[in-house]
Each structure stands twice: as C-alpha cells, then as structure tokens.
Design a protein around this motif. Structure first.
Motif, PDB file in Angstrom:
ATOM      1  N   UNK A 109       0.819  -1.218   0.000  1.00 35.04           N
ATOM      2  CA  UNK A 109       0.000   0.000   0.000  1.00 35.04           C
ATOM      3  C   UNK A 109       0.853   1.267   0.000  1.00 35.04           C
ATOM      4  N   UNK A 110       2.015   1.193  -0.636  1.00 33.89           N
ATOM      5  CA  UNK A 110       2.871   2.374  -0.727  1.00 33.89           C
ATOM      6  C   UNK A 110       3.343   2.883   0.620  1.00 33.89           C
ATOM      7  N   UNK A 111       3.460   2.005   1.601  1.00 32.24           N
ATOM      8  CA  UNK A 111       3.832   2.417   2.959  1.00 32.24           C
ATOM      9  C   UNK A 111       5.125   3.228   2.973  1.00 32.24           C
ATOM     10  N   UNK A 112       5.042   4.424   3.549  1.00 29.80           N
ATOM     11  CA  UNK A 112       6.176   5.341   3.768  1.00 29.80           C
ATOM     12  C   UNK A 112       6.741   5.944   2.487  1.00 29.80           C
ATOM     13  N   UNK A 113       6.050   5.781   1.379  1.00 31.31           N
ATOM     14  CA  UNK A 113       6.518   6.331   0.103  1.00 31.31           C
ATOM     15  C   UNK A 113       5.773   7.632  -0.186  1.00 31.31           C
ATOM     16  N   UNK A 114       6.517   8.681  -0.501  1.00 27.43           N
ATOM     17  CA  UNK A 114       5.893   9.964  -0.835  1.00 27.43           C
ATOM     18  C   UNK A 114       5.935  10.249  -2.333  1.00 27.43           C
ATOM     19  N   UNK A 115       6.901   9.652  -3.040  1.00 24.27           N
ATOM     20  CA  UNK A 115       7.003   9.819  -4.493  1.00 24.27           C
ATOM     21  C   UNK A 115       7.543   8.537  -5.101  1.00 24.27           C
ATOM     22  N   UNK A 116       7.181   8.314  -6.353  1.00 27.36           N
ATOM     23  CA  UNK A 116       7.636   7.146  -7.083  1.00 27.36           C
ATOM     24  C   UNK A 116       8.293   7.613  -8.382  1.00 27.36           C
ATOM     25  N   UNK A 117       9.508   7.138  -8.626  1.00 31.17           N
ATOM     26  CA  UNK A 117      10.214   7.433  -9.870  1.00 31.17           C
ATOM     27  C   UNK A 117      10.469   6.117 -10.600  1.00 31.17           C
ATOM     28  N   UNK A 118       9.923   5.989 -11.795  1.00 30.01           N
ATOM     29  CA  UNK A 118      10.079   4.795 -12.609  1.00 30.01           C
ATOM     30  C   UNK A 118      11.080   5.110 -13.715  1.00 30.01           C
ATOM     31  N   UNK A 119      12.235   4.473 -13.664  1.00 32.04           N
ATOM     32  CA  UNK A 119      13.358   4.781 -14.544  1.00 32.04           C
ATOM     33  C   UNK A 119      13.533   3.641 -15.542  1.00 32.04           C
ATOM     34  N   UNK A 120      13.129   3.865 -16.791  1.00 34.48           N
ATOM     35  CA  UNK A 120      13.199   2.808 -17.810  1.00 34.48           C
ATOM     36  C   UNK A 120      12.617   1.513 -17.253  1.00 34.48           C
ATOM     37  N   UNK A 121      11.477   1.616 -16.609  1.00 32.66           N
ATOM     38  CA  UNK A 121      10.899   0.495 -15.860  1.00 32.66           C
ATOM     39  C   UNK A 121      10.511  -0.667 -16.773  1.00 32.66           C
ATOM     40  N   UNK A 122      10.763  -1.877 -16.276  1.00 30.10           N
ATOM     41  CA  UNK A 122      10.374  -3.102 -16.987  1.00 30.10           C
ATOM     42  C   UNK A 122       8.916  -3.408 -16.661  1.00 30.10           C
ATOM     43  N   UNK A 123       8.049  -2.520 -17.019  1.00 31.63           N
ATOM     44  CA  UNK A 123       6.634  -2.575 -16.633  1.00 31.63           C
ATOM     45  C   UNK A 123       5.825  -1.722 -17.612  1.00 31.63           C
ATOM     46  N   UNK A 124       4.523  -1.991 -17.740  1.00 32.35           N
ATOM     47  CA  UNK A 124       3.673  -2.892 -16.961  1.00 32.35           C
ATOM     48  C   UNK A 124       3.996  -4.383 -17.114  1.00 32.35           C
ATOM     49  N   UNK A 125       4.632  -4.789 -18.201  1.00 34.07           N
ATOM     50  CA  UNK A 125       5.108  -6.158 -18.354  1.00 34.07           C
ATOM     51  C   UNK A 125       6.338  -6.105 -19.239  1.00 34.07           C
ATOM     52  N   UNK A 126       7.343  -6.879 -18.874  1.00 34.71           N
ATOM     53  CA  UNK A 126       8.574  -6.898 -19.661  1.00 34.71           C
ATOM     54  C   UNK A 126       8.410  -7.691 -20.943  1.00 34.71           C
ATOM     55  N   UNK A 127       7.533  -8.687 -20.903  1.00 33.28           N
ATOM     56  CA  UNK A 127       7.340  -9.531 -22.082  1.00 33.28           C
ATOM     57  C   UNK A 127       5.920  -9.398 -22.621  1.00 33.28           C
ATOM     58  N   UNK A 128       5.749  -9.776 -23.860  1.00 33.86           N
ATOM     59  CA  UNK A 128       4.450  -9.702 -24.509  1.00 33.86           C
ATOM     60  C   UNK A 128       3.467 -10.671 -23.844  1.00 33.86           C
ATOM     61  N   UNK A 129       2.237 -10.187 -23.662  1.00 32.15           N
ATOM     62  CA  UNK A 129       1.179 -10.983 -23.055  1.00 32.15           C
ATOM     63  C   UNK A 129      -0.132 -10.673 -23.780  1.00 32.15           C
ATOM     64  N   UNK A 130      -1.161 -11.483 -23.587  1.00 30.88           N
ATOM     65  CA  UNK A 130      -2.441 -11.180 -24.241  1.00 30.88           C
ATOM     66  C   UNK A 130      -2.897  -9.762 -23.923  1.00 30.88           C
ATOM     67  N   UNK A 131      -3.186  -8.996 -24.968  1.00 33.65           N
ATOM     68  CA  UNK A 131      -3.577  -7.610 -24.791  1.00 33.65           C
ATOM     69  C   UNK A 131      -2.415  -6.661 -24.569  1.00 33.65           C
TER      70      UNK A 131
END
Length: 271
Positions: A109-131
């Motif tokens: 639940x984002x405990x103790x986090x005030x900001x999120x930095x996604x740096x070249x993130x392997x997301x929402x999925x790194x590999x191909x998936x349905x949709x």
C-alpha cells in the motif's frame, strides 16, 4: 553501508550516503546498487539521503536459492525501509527495480513512500502478453536464461551492448559488465524468470503518490511504449522522455537526467 536481515539466513547489502529526505534506489537486472553511483555521488550535495540496496542474489547480498519473484523482493524492500526507519521516501526503481517498486506500491500500500520514480521500468510487463504486444517474447528471455547457464560473461557482454544509446568508453563498459558478474548464476536466472513471467498491469491502480516516468526513446530493452502504458495507467503521472537515451536512462544523458530527477524529487516537478 552494511547488511539488513530480511528473512532467516538472507541478508541484503545496502549503502546509505548523505543526509536529508531519503531516496531509495532499486537496481535493474542483472546489476546492483553501484549502477547509481553517478546519482548517489551528486544528490547528497542537494540535501538528499541516498540509499541503495542489492537485491538478493545480486551484488554483495546473500544468494539464497529461492525468493526471486516480485512479491518476495518487494517484501525485502519493506524490511529495508522499516529497519532503516525511513519515512517520506522517494522510491526510484530502474528496469526490474521499477517493476519491484510497482509491486511494493500494491502489496504494501505504498507504505512510507511519498514519491515514485520509474526509470526505464520493466513494466507494466517486460514480455508480450495477451492484450499487451510490447517488449520481448517469452522465448527470447528463455534464450537469455539458456545463455546464462552456458556462458554468463558472454550473455552479459551481449546484453550490455543494448543498454546504451551513447558512446561509452571501453573502461566504463568493462566496469558496467563487472556489476553483472557480481551476481550469482541462480540469482541472474531467477531475475530473468521474474522479468519473463511477472505482470504489473494490476498494480498500476494502487499508485497514489506523485509519479515520474523517466524513459529513453531509444530504449532497446524496455521500449518507449512501456512508458506510454505506465503514463496511461497511473493517473496524474508525469512523463519525462529522453530523446537521446537508450535503456541506460541514468547515464546516456547524464547531466540532463540528474537535473530532471533532482527537479522531480525537489517538488519542482514540471515535465
């Protein structure tokens, strides 16, 4: 620097540099926390406390046989945050570390986090998936795993060539490859399997803190489409495109990245 026990018999290595508002960096595959030295060596001058950890199986951390999934790795992050008594944290995750950061936001639940930095993130999925037609095919990751079992140094050298859009010196490339060689073989394989199998699309709705998405348009490992999907899926997120950067968002345009990242964590967050 030191070690934090995250479960019986498993200790994670961390480095803690500077004083001020904490920034916790999560490294990518198959690297370790040292990849951020061009950030952790600068940000403390601006009043930030920089903490890096080596995930289990990587860098100087212990190499247990199990636990290389994002649930367990996000639990490890939670243990580090609690043991260091961190609050109002900027959680900055690169590549695989970005995926683990997203899982942390949902699982804890984002405990103790005030900001999120996604740096070249392997997301929402790194590999191909349905949709989700973006990224590598699972079979391509399987080939990386096969190469790891057969000739890990060669796999690292070939994979490392895809990281940079800029020219780096032979000395820098040698140092960069050495980070991957510090990992265990089974940790490297476990991280690759997580990249292949995990899916963070359901995690995006759990992000309820200011989020910056930093992504290179020349990224050959996590295509820029990842950033666009993250931006769509995280309401209110800020997208910072880097026209001349590849996957090595933290180095290809070093001065611009550090300035933009500093702007984001300093509350002057305008794209």
């Amino acid at each position: 620097m030191g070690y934090i026990t995250v479960e019986s018999g498993v200790n994670l290595y961390f480095e803690d540099i500077g004083e001020g508002k904490p920034v916790l960096f999560l490294h990518g595959w198959p690297l370790n926390g040292r990849q951020f030295e061009y950030q952790t060596g600068v940000l403390p001058y601006y009043g930030f406390r920089c903490i890096t950890i080596d995930f289990r199986g990587f860098g100087n951390s212990d190499n247990p046989w199990q636990g290389y999934n994002y649930d367990r790795m996000s639990d490890d992050v939670r243990n580090v945050i609690e043991r260091l008594q961190l609050n109002e944290v900027t959680l900055a995750g690169f590549s695989m570390g970005g995926a683990v950061a997203l899982r942390y936001m949902r699982r804890h639940a984002g405990s103790r986090i005030s900001k999120l930095a996604l740096l070249a993130a392997a997301a929402p999925s790194f590999t191909q998936k349905p949709g989700y037609p973006y990224g590598m095919k699972p079979e391509e990751v399987n080939k990386l795993i096969e190469q790891t079992f057969r000739d890990r140094p060669k796999m690292l050298a070939e994979f490392g060539k895809k990281f940079f859009a800029s020219d780096v010196t032979p000395a820098f490339r040698q140092w960069f490859q050495s980070l991957g060689l510090q990992a265990s073989l089974h940790g490297t394989v476990g991280g690759a399997a997580a990249l292949r199998d995990e899916d963070m699309r359901a995690d995006l709705a759990a992000v309820r803190v200011p989020t910056g998405i930093f992504h290179g348009k020349l990224d050959q490992i996590c295509p820029y489409e990842f950033a666009l999907e993250l931006h769509k899926g995280i309401p209110g997120s800020l997208l910072y495109p880097f026209e001349k950067s590849g996957h090595a968002i933290f180095y290809d345009e070093l001065e611009r990245f550090n300035a933009t990242f500093l702007q984001f964590i300093s509350d002057r967050n305008r794209p």
